[in-house]
Design an enzyme around this catalytic site. Structure first.
Site, PDB file in Angstrom:
ATOM      1  N   HIS A 100     -43.247 -30.353  70.257  1.00 41.60           N
ATOM      2  CA  HIS A 100     -43.480 -28.729  68.831  1.00 41.60           C
ATOM      3  C   HIS A 100     -43.635 -28.607  70.257  1.00 41.60           C
ATOM      4  O   HIS A 100     -43.993 -26.601  70.008  1.00 41.60           O
ATOM      5  CB  HIS A 100     -43.703 -29.028  67.496  1.00 41.60           C
ATOM      6  N   ASP A 127     -43.283 -28.322  58.887  1.00 44.66           N
ATOM      7  CA  ASP A 127     -44.119 -29.388  59.612  1.00 44.66           C
ATOM      8  C   ASP A 127     -44.626 -30.459  58.857  1.00 44.66           C
ATOM      9  O   ASP A 127     -45.359 -29.620  57.455  1.00 44.66           O
ATOM     10  CB  ASP A 127     -44.629 -28.751  60.621  1.00 44.66           C
ATOM     11  N   HIS A 129     -47.481 -30.641  60.184  1.00 45.03           N
ATOM     12  CA  HIS A 129     -48.926 -30.313  60.157  1.00 45.03           C
ATOM     13  C   HIS A 129     -48.870 -29.397  60.731  1.00 45.03           C
ATOM     14  O   HIS A 129     -47.756 -28.843  60.894  1.00 45.03           O
ATOM     15  CB  HIS A 129     -49.043 -31.201  62.106  1.00 45.03           C
ATOM     16  N   ASP A 131     -50.513 -27.901  63.371  1.00 46.85           N
ATOM     17  CA  ASP A 131     -50.656 -27.022  64.366  1.00 46.85           C
ATOM     18  C   ASP A 131     -50.877 -26.196  65.206  1.00 46.85           C
ATOM     19  O   ASP A 131     -50.404 -25.296  65.760  1.00 46.85           O
ATOM     20  CB  ASP A 131     -48.600 -27.338  64.943  1.00 46.85           C
ATOM     21  N   HIS A 144     -48.456 -30.848  71.882  1.00 47.21           N
ATOM     22  CA  HIS A 144     -47.756 -30.321  70.052  1.00 47.21           C
ATOM     23  C   HIS A 144     -48.305 -29.876  69.115  1.00 47.21           C
ATOM     24  O   HIS A 144     -47.945 -29.522  68.370  1.00 47.21           O
ATOM     25  CB  HIS A 144     -46.361 -31.512  70.426  1.00 47.21           C
ATOM     26  N   ASP A 230     -40.099 -29.301  62.648  1.00 49.29           N
ATOM     27  CA  ASP A 230     -40.066 -30.363  62.982  1.00 49.29           C
ATOM     28  C   ASP A 230     -39.515 -31.265  61.814  1.00 49.29           C
ATOM     29  O   ASP A 230     -39.674 -31.191  60.501  1.00 49.29           O
ATOM     30  CB  ASP A 230     -42.067 -30.408  63.022  1.00 49.29           C
ATOM     31  N   ASP A 232     -40.373 -34.144  61.397  1.00 48.72           N
ATOM     32  CA  ASP A 232     -41.691 -34.722  60.713  1.00 48.72           C
ATOM     33  C   ASP A 232     -41.996 -34.327  59.766  1.00 48.72           C
ATOM     34  O   ASP A 232     -43.036 -35.067  59.041  1.00 48.72           O
ATOM     35  CB  ASP A 232     -42.440 -35.730  61.603  1.00 48.72           C
ATOM     36  N   GLU A 275     -39.317 -32.828  67.720  1.00 50.56           N
ATOM     37  CA  GLU A 275     -39.690 -33.805  67.642  1.00 50.56           C
ATOM     38  C   GLU A 275     -39.015 -35.392  66.942  1.00 50.56           C
ATOM     39  O   GLU A 275     -38.823 -36.271  66.978  1.00 50.56           O
ATOM     40  CB  GLU A 275     -41.042 -33.624  66.588  1.00 50.56           C
TER      41      GLU A 275
HETATM   42  N1  LIG Z   1     -45.690 -31.778  66.173  1.00 47.43           N
HETATM   43  C1  LIG Z   1     -46.865 -32.483  66.150  1.00 47.43           C
HETATM   44  N2  LIG Z   1     -46.073 -33.526  66.152  1.00 47.43           N
HETATM   45  N3  LIG Z   1     -47.945 -32.238  65.715  1.00 47.43           N
HETATM   46  C2  LIG Z   1     -48.707 -33.407  66.072  1.00 47.43           C
HETATM   47  C3  LIG Z   1     -50.137 -33.509  65.628  1.00 47.43           C
HETATM   48  C4  LIG Z   1     -50.764 -34.269  65.410  1.00 47.43           C
HETATM   49  C5  LIG Z   1     -52.547 -33.548  65.281  1.00 47.43           C
HETATM   50  N4  LIG Z   1     -52.791 -33.278  64.540  1.00 47.43           N
HETATM   51  C6  LIG Z   1     -53.175 -33.417  66.886  1.00 47.43           C
HETATM   52  O1  LIG Z   1     -52.887 -32.593  67.279  1.00 47.43           O
HETATM   53  O2  LIG Z   1     -53.005 -34.720  67.986  1.00 47.43           O
HETATM   54 MN   LIG Z   2     -44.923 -29.972  64.106  1.00 52.17          MN
END
Ligand SMILES: NC(=[NH2+])NCCC[C@H](N)C(=O)O
Ligand SMILES: [Mn+2]
Length: 306
Positions: A100, A127, A129, A131, A144, A230, A232, A275
């Site tokens: 991402h 998502d 998250h 991000d 990401h 994303d 996820d 992702e």
């Molecule tokens: N695009 C994603 N899968 N992001 C996951 C981020 C996970 C966590 N918040 C980090 O900053 O490390």
């Molecule tokens: Mn993401």
């Protein structure tokens, strides 16, 4: 139903911003799951541009809060250029990620195109998250986890200026959906910047229909809708092939409704699919479910009502 029916697939095979290797195989897994054929079956004219290229993943620890920063910049630069060129040519880019962090290149290209054409930009960030980390807030150094912050102007100069204007976007243009994992400092920053987040608690209580009605409420005929999907976002029971699974995501039906309601607006102008990690998948299931959902996003409907 979507405005642009000429689509270009752009593979960006890297996992440079992730904490787990394998998202670099995402573009090919989506092709193996017959993405092109699925889109064509809904009347979309599809050209597969193949893959972009960039530096290999050196797999090193973070430096000053960023992992692989120079490689992340290189990949996002080529992504930006490719996506901007497609938009300029009047085609809808679908970026096949890749992790991402590539949302920085992709969305900054879309934002530049919207400035050129006087369009209003709306970004749906599907998502688990937010991000929205910065080098100070990140628990991992993985970029990401930072693209939304970078797009809003919070990040290293080389990354935030890729689209030619800093910040590339305003937090007001973003709607985040499906969020259920936000780091402590990141959460404070999300509130401070007033991002509009429809988290899983909201979806549980209000339902996907009401959530999407609000998320799509202020679109008009001059809106360019960018969807950053994303994988996820989905519940891991239907989408195990991602590097950062978080339980409690949208079900298959909820995710389809989300996609169908986006399709019904007719305003989607660009899309990221990111992702997807085939190294963690089970017989390409997650790629297949993603392709199913993309079909809904392009107007496939099983609705029996007229
Ligand atoms: N695009 C994603 N899968 N992001 C996951 C981020 C996970 C966590 N918040 C980090 O900053 O490390
Ligand atoms: Mn993401």
């Amino acid at each position: 139903m979507t405005t642009l029916r000429s689509v270009s697939l752009i593979g960006v095979p890297t996992d440079i911003g992730a904490g787990e290797r394998g998202a670099s195989m995402g573009p090919e897994a989506l092709r193996v799951a017959d993405l092109t054929k699925a889109l064509r079956s809904h009347g979309v004219d599809v050209v597969d541009r193949g893959n972009l290229s960039g530096p290999p993943n050196p797999w090193l620890p973070p430096v000053d809060g960023y992992r692989h920063l120079s490689e992340v910049v290189a990949w996002n630069q080529v992504t930006h250029d490719a996506i901007y060129a497609e938009l300029k040519a009047g085609r809808m880019p679908i970026m096949l990620g890749g992790d991402h962090c590539l949302g920085i290149g992709s969305v900054s290209a879309v934002a530049r195109h919207c400035r050129d054409t006087g369009k209003k930009l709306r970004i749906l960030w599907l998502d688990a998250h937010a991000d929205f980390n910065t080098s100070k807030l990140t628990p991992s150094g993985n970029v990401h986890g930072m693209p939304v912050a970078c797009l809003c102007g919070f990040g290293p100069q080389e990354l935030i200026e890729i689209g030619g204007q800093v910040p590339a976007i305003s937090p007001k243009w973003v709607r985040q959906i499906g969020i259920r994992s936000v780091d402590a400092g990141e959460k404070r920053f999300v509130h401070e910047q007033d991002l509009e987040v429809f988290d899983m608690r909201y979806i549980d209580e209000m339902g996907m229909r009401h959530t999407m009605e609000l998320a799509l409420a202020t679109l008009d005929a001059n809106t360019h809708l960018h969807v950053s999907f994303d994988v996820d976002f989905l519940d891991p029971s239907i989408a195990p092939g991602v590097g950062t699974t978080v339980p409690g995501g949208p079900t298959y039906r909820e995710a389809h409704l989300c996609m169908e309601m986006i399709a019904n607006t007719g305003y989607m102008g660009s899309l990221d699919i990111v992702e997807l990690n085939p190294a963690l998948d089970l017989q390409n299931r997650t790629a297949k479910v993603s392709v199913d959902l993309i079909e809904s996003l392009f107007g496939k409907s099983t609705l029996m009502r007229k």
